[in-house]
Design a protein around this motif. Structure first.
Motif, PDB file in Angstrom:
ATOM      1  N   TYR A  96       0.874  -1.164   0.000  1.00  0.00           N
ATOM      2  CA  TYR A  96       0.000   0.000   0.000  1.00  0.00           C
ATOM      3  C   TYR A  96       0.912   1.215   0.000  1.00  0.00           C
ATOM      4  N   ASN A  97       0.831   2.035  -1.054  1.00  0.00           N
ATOM      5  CA  ASN A  97       1.770   3.143  -1.195  1.00  0.00           C
ATOM      6  C   ASN A  97       1.192   4.177  -2.147  1.00  0.00           C
ATOM      7  N   ASN A  98       1.861   5.304  -2.273  1.00  0.00           N
ATOM      8  CA  ASN A  98       1.369   6.351  -3.164  1.00  0.00           C
ATOM      9  C   ASN A  98       2.212   6.487  -4.424  1.00  0.00           C
ATOM     10  N   TRP A  99       3.000   5.451  -4.747  1.00  0.00           N
ATOM     11  CA  TRP A  99       3.754   5.487  -6.005  1.00  0.00           C
ATOM     12  C   TRP A  99       2.798   5.190  -7.160  1.00  0.00           C
ATOM     13  N   PHE A 100       2.257   3.980  -7.171  1.00  0.00           N
ATOM     14  CA  PHE A 100       1.155   3.652  -8.074  1.00  0.00           C
ATOM     15  C   PHE A 100       0.184   2.756  -7.323  1.00  0.00           C
ATOM     16  N   TRP A 101      -1.072   2.962  -7.591  1.00  0.00           N
ATOM     17  CA  TRP A 101      -2.089   2.172  -6.883  1.00  0.00           C
ATOM     18  C   TRP A 101      -3.341   2.100  -7.737  1.00  0.00           C
ATOM     19  N   ASN A 102      -3.745   0.873  -8.089  1.00  0.00           N
ATOM     20  CA  ASN A 102      -5.012   0.643  -8.769  1.00  0.00           C
ATOM     21  C   ASN A 102      -5.187   1.535 -10.011  1.00  0.00           C
ATOM     22  N   ASN A 103      -4.095   1.627 -10.791  1.00  0.00           N
ATOM     23  CA  ASN A 103      -4.133   2.364 -12.048  1.00  0.00           C
ATOM     24  C   ASN A 103      -4.380   3.857 -11.867  1.00  0.00           C
ATOM     25  N   VAL A 104      -4.082   4.385 -10.692  1.00  0.00           N
ATOM     26  CA  VAL A 104      -4.247   5.813 -10.437  1.00  0.00           C
ATOM     27  C   VAL A 104      -2.957   6.336  -9.814  1.00  0.00           C
ATOM     28  N   THR A 105      -2.399   7.388 -10.381  1.00  0.00           N
ATOM     29  CA  THR A 105      -1.240   8.015  -9.772  1.00  0.00           C
ATOM     30  C   THR A 105      -1.715   8.868  -8.604  1.00  0.00           C
ATOM     31  N   LEU A 106      -1.294   8.508  -7.404  1.00  0.00           N
ATOM     32  CA  LEU A 106      -1.773   9.192  -6.212  1.00  0.00           C
ATOM     33  C   LEU A 106      -0.924  10.420  -5.906  1.00  0.00           C
ATOM     34  N   ARG A 107      -1.411  11.219  -5.020  1.00  0.00           N
ATOM     35  CA  ARG A 107      -0.749  12.467  -4.671  1.00  0.00           C
ATOM     36  C   ARG A 107       0.604  12.205  -4.024  1.00  0.00           C
ATOM     37  N   ASP A 108       1.658  12.836  -4.542  1.00  0.00           N
ATOM     38  CA  ASP A 108       2.982  12.671  -3.967  1.00  0.00           C
ATOM     39  C   ASP A 108       3.690  14.009  -3.763  1.00  0.00           C
ATOM     40  N   THR A 109       2.940  15.109  -3.807  1.00  0.00           N
ATOM     41  CA  THR A 109       3.517  16.427  -3.562  1.00  0.00           C
ATOM     42  C   THR A 109       2.596  17.254  -2.665  1.00  0.00           C
ATOM     43  N   PHE A 110       3.164  18.281  -2.056  1.00  0.00           N
ATOM     44  CA  PHE A 110       2.344  19.253  -1.336  1.00  0.00           C
ATOM     45  C   PHE A 110       3.058  20.599  -1.338  1.00  0.00           C
ATOM     46  N   LEU A 111       2.267  21.648  -1.206  1.00  0.00           N
ATOM     47  CA  LEU A 111       2.764  23.019  -1.272  1.00  0.00           C
ATOM     48  C   LEU A 111       2.324  23.756  -0.009  1.00  0.00           C
ATOM     49  N   PRO A 112       3.202  23.909   0.968  1.00  0.00           N
ATOM     50  CA  PRO A 112       2.798  24.581   2.217  1.00  0.00           C
ATOM     51  C   PRO A 112       2.375  26.025   1.973  1.00  0.00           C
ATOM     52  N   SER A 113       1.349  26.442   2.681  1.00  0.00           N
ATOM     53  CA  SER A 113       0.885  27.827   2.618  1.00  0.00           C
ATOM     54  C   SER A 113       1.224  28.509   3.935  1.00  0.00           C
ATOM     55  N   LYS A 114       0.575  29.598   4.228  1.00  0.00           N
ATOM     56  CA  LYS A 114       0.856  30.355   5.449  1.00  0.00           C
ATOM     57  C   LYS A 114      -0.107  30.002   6.583  1.00  0.00           C
ATOM     58  N   ASP A 115      -0.905  28.955   6.386  1.00  0.00           N
ATOM     59  CA  ASP A 115      -1.913  28.601   7.379  1.00  0.00           C
ATOM     60  C   ASP A 115      -1.829  27.123   7.719  1.00  0.00           C
ATOM     61  N   ASP A 116      -2.601  26.714   8.697  1.00  0.00           N
ATOM     62  CA  ASP A 116      -2.723  25.294   9.007  1.00  0.00           C
ATOM     63  C   ASP A 116      -3.222  24.535   7.786  1.00  0.00           C
ATOM     64  N   TYR A 117      -2.711  23.294   7.633  1.00  0.00           N
ATOM     65  CA  TYR A 117      -3.204  22.460   6.539  1.00  0.00           C
ATOM     66  C   TYR A 117      -3.076  21.005   6.945  1.00  0.00           C
ATOM     67  N   THR A 118      -4.018  20.189   6.465  1.00  0.00           N
ATOM     68  CA  THR A 118      -3.994  18.756   6.753  1.00  0.00           C
ATOM     69  C   THR A 118      -3.897  17.961   5.457  1.00  0.00           C
ATOM     70  N   PHE A 119      -2.899  17.107   5.371  1.00  0.00           N
ATOM     71  CA  PHE A 119      -2.706  16.186   4.252  1.00  0.00           C
ATOM     72  C   PHE A 119      -3.383  14.879   4.650  1.00  0.00           C
ATOM     73  N   ILE A 120      -4.542  14.620   4.095  1.00  0.00           N
ATOM     74  CA  ILE A 120      -5.326  13.448   4.487  1.00  0.00           C
ATOM     75  C   ILE A 120      -4.976  12.262   3.595  1.00  0.00           C
ATOM     76  N   ILE A 121      -4.585  11.170   4.240  1.00  0.00           N
ATOM     77  CA  ILE A 121      -4.283   9.927   3.519  1.00  0.00           C
ATOM     78  C   ILE A 121      -5.480   9.009   3.728  1.00  0.00           C
ATOM     79  N   ASP A 122      -6.343   8.957   2.739  1.00  0.00           N
ATOM     80  CA  ASP A 122      -7.612   8.258   2.918  1.00  0.00           C
ATOM     81  C   ASP A 122      -8.129   7.763   1.571  1.00  0.00           C
TER      82      ASP A 122
END
Length: 251
Positions: free
Chosen positions: A95-121
């Motif tokens: 189970y990983n975010n490289w490749f999964w079920n023929n869908v390229t999953l999210r592997d980047t994020f861009l921090p902003s100036k506020d709180d943020y939650t990266f949800i793995i779901d």
């Protein structure tokens, strides 16, 4: 009121209409939070560049997040508006975010100036693609031809003995960067973009031309003795347009 107090009040007033006195990052206690909504414990590693991600080099930070757990990182650890790369995987890499079920999953994020939650779901799906094409935590795998075939209908017929040593010298390197480097003794030497997917029984890779048309395929679990796809994960069948069909062994 002294001068310092007056300047403080002035700053508060200005903040209501601008960001002129607003300090960035963690000055106001902002955080970047990874939240594991899956039913598996996850390893999360963050990289500052795509090259570092592709080569598993110079990780900025890493952590293991329990089921329904959190990883809270002060925003001051990041540079705002800088793109970061994140690698997410279970200990068994199924189970990983490289490749999964023929869908390229999210592997980047861009921090902003506020709180943020990266949800793995995402829905749970056992996908061995990473264990096959990257051998787990690796950055690449190398595959070398040991047999070749002609294909007619649904029948593979070996023609290995009729090939020259140059024609037999086919090698493929599958990289975490989603490029496959193909070399042959007859002159083919190129890097091709690919996509990987798992169809419920086999892990496959599709080679793509620049116009996203298909240039070939790699299919895992190929049994060279029976020409069926019931072998081990260290053997695949490669079809390369203009080159042919090859049984390949992971080196």
């Amino acid at each position: 009121m002294n001068v310092r107090g007056l300047m403080g009040l002035l700053c508060i007033a200005v903040l209501t209409i601008s960001t002129g006195c607003h300090r960035l990052d963690n000055s106001q206690g902002f955080n970047y939070t990874f939240q594991n909504f899956t039913d598996k414990q996850l390893n999360v590693t963050i990289y500052a560049t795509q090259d570092d991600y592709n080569n598993n080099a110079h990780p900025l930070m890493s952590n293991s997040i329990k089921v329904r757990g959190y990883w809270v990182i002060p925003l001051s650890k990041f540079t705002t508006s800088h793109l970061y790369y994140v690698d997410i995987y279970t200990d068994d890499f199924l189970y990983n975010n490289w490749f999964w079920n023929n869908v390229t999953l999210r592997d980047t994020f861009l921090p902003s100036k506020d709180d943020y939650t990266f949800i793995i779901d995402h829905g749970q799906y056992t996908d061995p693609s990473r264990t096959i094409w990257l051998n787990g935590i690796g950055t690449s795998t190398t595959w070398k031809a040991f047999n070749s075939y002609t294909y007619n209908g649904s029948t593979y017929t070996t023609n290995w003995s009729s090939l020259t040593s140059a024609q037999q010298a086919v090698q493929i390197v599958i990289s975490k960067s989603s490029f496959a480097h193909i070399t042959t003794g007859t002159g083919t030497d190129t890097s091709i973009k690919f996509t990987a997917f798992y169809d419920g029984s086999l892990s496959r890779i599709s080679l793509l031309n620049t116009d996203h048309s298909s240039l070939g395929t790699f299919t895992s679990n190929f049994n060279a003795a029976t020409t069926a796809f019931n072998g081990g994960k260290d053997t695949m069948l490669a079809y390369i347009s203009g080159v042919g069909y090859y049984a390949m062994a992971r080196q």
